[in-house]
Design a protein around this motif. Sequence first.
Motif, mmCIF file in Angstrom:
data_model
loop_
_atom_site.group_PDB
_atom_site.id
_atom_site.type_symbol
_atom_site.label_atom_id
_atom_site.label_comp_id
_atom_site.label_asym_id
_atom_site.label_seq_id
_atom_site.Cartn_x
_atom_site.Cartn_y
_atom_site.Cartn_z
ATOM 1 N N HIS A 41 18.830 42.566 -61.228
ATOM 2 C CA HIS A 41 19.699 41.609 -60.536
ATOM 3 C C HIS A 41 20.309 42.160 -59.247
ATOM 4 N N LYS A 42 20.279 43.460 -59.073
ATOM 5 C CA LYS A 42 20.836 44.001 -57.830
ATOM 6 C C LYS A 42 20.008 43.575 -56.612
ATOM 7 N N PHE A 43 18.777 43.130 -56.849
ATOM 8 C CA PHE A 43 17.920 42.667 -55.758
ATOM 9 C C PHE A 43 18.023 41.155 -55.537
ATOM 10 N N SER A 44 18.897 40.504 -56.288
ATOM 11 C CA SER A 44 19.182 39.084 -56.076
ATOM 12 C C SER A 44 20.686 38.858 -56.221
ATOM 13 N N VAL A 73 21.634 49.294 -53.156
ATOM 14 C CA VAL A 73 21.630 48.097 -52.325
ATOM 15 C C VAL A 73 22.973 48.007 -51.621
ATOM 16 N N ASP A 74 22.939 47.788 -50.313
ATOM 17 C CA ASP A 74 24.156 47.701 -49.517
ATOM 18 C C ASP A 74 24.528 46.226 -49.348
ATOM 19 N N HIS A 75 25.500 45.784 -50.118
ATOM 20 C CA HIS A 75 25.915 44.384 -50.088
ATOM 21 C C HIS A 75 26.764 44.039 -48.861
ATOM 22 N N ASP A 76 27.137 45.047 -48.083
ATOM 23 C CA ASP A 76 27.913 44.802 -46.868
ATOM 24 C C ASP A 76 27.040 44.380 -45.698
ATOM 25 N N ILE A 77 25.736 44.574 -45.816
ATOM 26 C CA ILE A 77 24.822 44.224 -44.725
ATOM 27 C C ILE A 77 24.083 42.946 -45.120
#
Length: 161
Positions: free
Chosen positions: A99-102, A120-124
């Motif tokens: 789920h980290k990729f969605s 995974v960088d959720h800030d970008i």
Amino acid sequence: MVAGILTKALLSLVFNKVHCAYEGRDNGLGKNYVWAGSLESGLQIASHHKKPVMVIIHKSWCSACKNFKPKFANSTEIQTLSKHFVMVNLLDEEEPKNHKFSPDGSYIPRILFMSPRGSVDHDIYNEEGSSQHKYFYSRPEQIAKSMRKVLDKYKFERFDV
């Protein structure tokens, strides 16, 4: 004789591993990019070379993906910036189930950026896009903007500590 066979087998194994790691398929996203052979090999390369990762998740049957591919493939700005990234494109069943990729849904295409350490960088995300589909990019300029943001973010961090 046995030593020669073992040496040949070992060299074949090493060559196949390197070949798979460094020569991924472009899947319509452009032959002018250097594609990692898989997500796993991309993460290994990123860790070793201390480069961020750009992950593109797309499907062969998707009309939005088909529209996106030539824009991406022909962008000289993205091609130039890509030299500072490990580039990974995941087609159809290669999409990770994690789920980290969605993070905000499993729509396609979506582009995620990962740190050189593999998170995974959720800030970008696409700041000019939809708040419901933050990792969807419709224009090459939007992608290039996020790529520059990634490079600015990670250029002063040390990943060998």
